[in-house]
Design an enzyme around this catalytic site. Sequence first.
Site, PDB file in Angstrom:
ATOM      1  N   ASP A  46     -15.008  10.136 -14.186  1.00 34.76           N
ATOM      2  CA  ASP A  46     -14.954   9.110 -15.230  1.00 34.76           C
ATOM      3  C   ASP A  46     -15.744   7.875 -14.778  1.00 34.76           C
ATOM      4  O   ASP A  46     -15.323   7.189 -13.850  1.00 34.76           O
ATOM      5  CB  ASP A  46     -13.497   8.731 -15.504  1.00 34.76           C
ATOM      6  N   TYR A  51     -19.039  -0.565 -14.345  1.00 34.97           N
ATOM      7  CA  TYR A  51     -18.508  -0.417 -12.982  1.00 34.97           C
ATOM      8  C   TYR A  51     -19.599  -0.666 -11.938  1.00 34.97           C
ATOM      9  O   TYR A  51     -19.312  -0.838 -10.756  1.00 34.97           O
ATOM     10  CB  TYR A  51     -17.877   0.968 -12.748  1.00 34.97           C
ATOM     11  N   HIS A 109     -16.246   1.233 -24.706  1.00 38.46           N
ATOM     12  CA  HIS A 109     -15.350   0.814 -23.615  1.00 38.46           C
ATOM     13  C   HIS A 109     -14.145  -0.012 -24.109  1.00 38.46           C
ATOM     14  O   HIS A 109     -13.025   0.187 -23.665  1.00 38.46           O
ATOM     15  CB  HIS A 109     -16.141   0.034 -22.559  1.00 38.46           C
TER      16      HIS A 109
END
Length: 281
Positions: A46, A51, A109
Amino acid sequence: MLNKTVRLANGYEIPSIGFGTWQTPDGCTAIRAVKEALDHGYMHIDCAAVYGNEKSIGKALKKSGIDRKKLFITSKLWNTERGYDKTLAAFEQTLSDLQLDYLDLYLIHWTANAKQFPNWKELNADTWRAFETLYKQGKIRSIGVSNFKKHHLEALIADSTIKPMINQIEFHPGFMQKETVDFCHENRIVVEAWSPLGTGKMLNNEILKTIAEKYHVSVAQLCIRWCLQNNVIPLPKSVTPNRIQENIDVYDFEISDEDMAAINEMKYCGGSGLDPDEIDF
Ligand code: A2P
């Protein structure tokens, strides 16, 4: 017996545990963690553009030599890239960073919310239209959302042709988001759990410790198994080899109905504190 995959509404199978990469430092830590995960049998990774580690993850995937068809790779569109054209461009960047030619799953997101955007419904719908385009082109096998509550999903479904196949939300003991999860399950939207260990906050909980001891498992394993038995796909994150291994070793014990009920009834005991209707990022 629990299945090791879950079937999505469009027929694709998703491995029922995914490897979380939020807060995994970029560079050799991310490369090593993903390699470790792949070595221990996680085929579901994932990821997310925000990130900041997708290039490293791409290197680890490439280096592994694992047949692409065996992998299930997710990424997410960051909040600054909402809207039709920006979504298409952000998707191409992620695909290139991960060194892939398709994604198994792409998620919005976070929902646009009324606090920041008077036109939040249109903005989500516009973004989603780009997801539908990429899905129809075969560049993404399945499409979904993350951090959508029931009213965000209802608005999106009312203004689109393809229903999200997944909703990834914060989910751990004491924070089950029942209304959202029930709505998803009624609508054949598979739920994924981010922070199934409450970013580690669950690990010293006395109720969970007592129950875990009964099954001779760790609290982390208990939380992960508890997600699975609630029909939710856990995405535990770790950069520590023995924990990475431990977190996927949850298929040879079963939590009793009584203990499931005891965990399901736990009161809020920590979490991110992030509410999709309140976020300002
Ligand atoms: P680390 O990455 O240093 O191993 P969540 O998945 O809920 O976000 O939780 C992630 C946090 O929990 C990280 O701090 C991670 O630490 C820690 N963690 C993950 N798995 C375990 C485990 N099996 N035992 C203890 N801590 C764990």
